[in-house]
Design a protein around this motif. Sequence first.
Motif, PDB file in Angstrom:
ATOM      1  N   TRP A   5       0.824  -1.192   0.000  1.00 23.28           N
ATOM      2  CA  TRP A   5       0.000   0.000   0.000  1.00 23.28           C
ATOM      3  C   TRP A   5       0.863   1.249   0.000  1.00 23.28           C
ATOM      4  N   ALA A   6       0.423   2.261  -0.694  1.00 20.99           N
ATOM      5  CA  ALA A   6       1.083   3.567  -0.661  1.00 20.99           C
ATOM      6  C   ALA A   6       0.661   4.289   0.619  1.00 20.99           C
ATOM      7  N   SER A   7       1.410   5.324   0.984  1.00 21.94           N
ATOM      8  CA  SER A   7       1.190   6.002   2.267  1.00 21.94           C
ATOM      9  C   SER A   7      -0.165   6.669   2.401  1.00 21.94           C
ATOM     10  N   ASP A  42      11.200   1.605  10.390  1.00 17.73           N
ATOM     11  CA  ASP A  42      12.435   1.285   9.674  1.00 17.73           C
ATOM     12  C   ASP A  42      12.583   2.071   8.386  1.00 17.73           C
ATOM     13  N   HIS A  43      11.491   2.610   7.838  1.00 16.59           N
ATOM     14  CA  HIS A  43      11.574   3.449   6.645  1.00 16.59           C
ATOM     15  C   HIS A  43      10.271   4.197   6.450  1.00 16.59           C
ATOM     16  N   GLU A  48       3.489   6.909  -3.822  1.00 21.80           N
ATOM     17  CA  GLU A  48       3.436   5.842  -4.825  1.00 21.80           C
ATOM     18  C   GLU A  48       3.710   4.471  -4.226  1.00 21.80           C
ATOM     19  N   GLY A  49       4.141   4.422  -2.953  1.00 15.43           N
ATOM     20  CA  GLY A  49       4.406   3.145  -2.298  1.00 15.43           C
ATOM     21  C   GLY A  49       5.871   2.736  -2.297  1.00 15.43           C
ATOM     22  N   ASP A  56      12.756  12.681   1.112  1.00 13.23           N
ATOM     23  CA  ASP A  56      12.453  12.768   2.543  1.00 13.23           C
ATOM     24  C   ASP A  56      11.304  11.869   2.969  1.00 13.23           C
ATOM     25  N   ASP A  57      10.235  11.780   2.161  1.00  7.39           N
ATOM     26  CA  ASP A  57       9.099  10.966   2.584  1.00  7.39           C
ATOM     27  C   ASP A  57       9.432   9.470   2.601  1.00  7.39           C
ATOM     28  N   GLU A  58      10.511   9.066   1.942  1.00  8.09           N
ATOM     29  CA  GLU A  58      10.948   7.673   1.951  1.00  8.09           C
ATOM     30  C   GLU A  58      11.997   7.393   3.029  1.00  8.09           C
TER      31      GLU A  58
END
Length: 108
Positions: A5-7, A42-43, A48-49, A56-58
Motif C-alpha cells: 500500500w502507498a502512504s 524502519d523506513h 506511490e508506495g 524525505d518521505d521515503e
Amino acid sequence: SSIRWASTMPATVTAARALSVELSRWLPVWRAAGYRVLVTSDHGMSVEGSHGGPHDDERRVPLFLLGARLATPDEEAPLAQTEIFHLARAMLGLRTSAPIGGRDLELC
C-alpha cells in the motif's frame, strides 16, 4: 516489493489509525509501570508506495522517546539508523563489544 500500500491509501491510513488507538491505550500503562518507550519505523514511504529512496518521505521517519531524554546538544538533529541502534541499546542498558558507527547516544 513487499510493500502493498502507498502512504495515502485507505488501508494504510486505517492501519496507522488502529496502531495509534493501541498506542494510546497502552502507553499510559507502560509509563505508569516505569517503562521507557521508543516508537519509530524502519523506513518511510512515498505516495506511490516506494521506500528506501533518496526523498524525505521515503527516508525520514518519526521517533518518539517517552520516559527519557537524549543527552545531546541538538535533540532536533536527524539520527542515522546506527544512532537509533545506540539509543535502543542505551534504553535497554546493553553494552556493545565492538564499535558500531554513529554517535553513541546517551540518555538523561
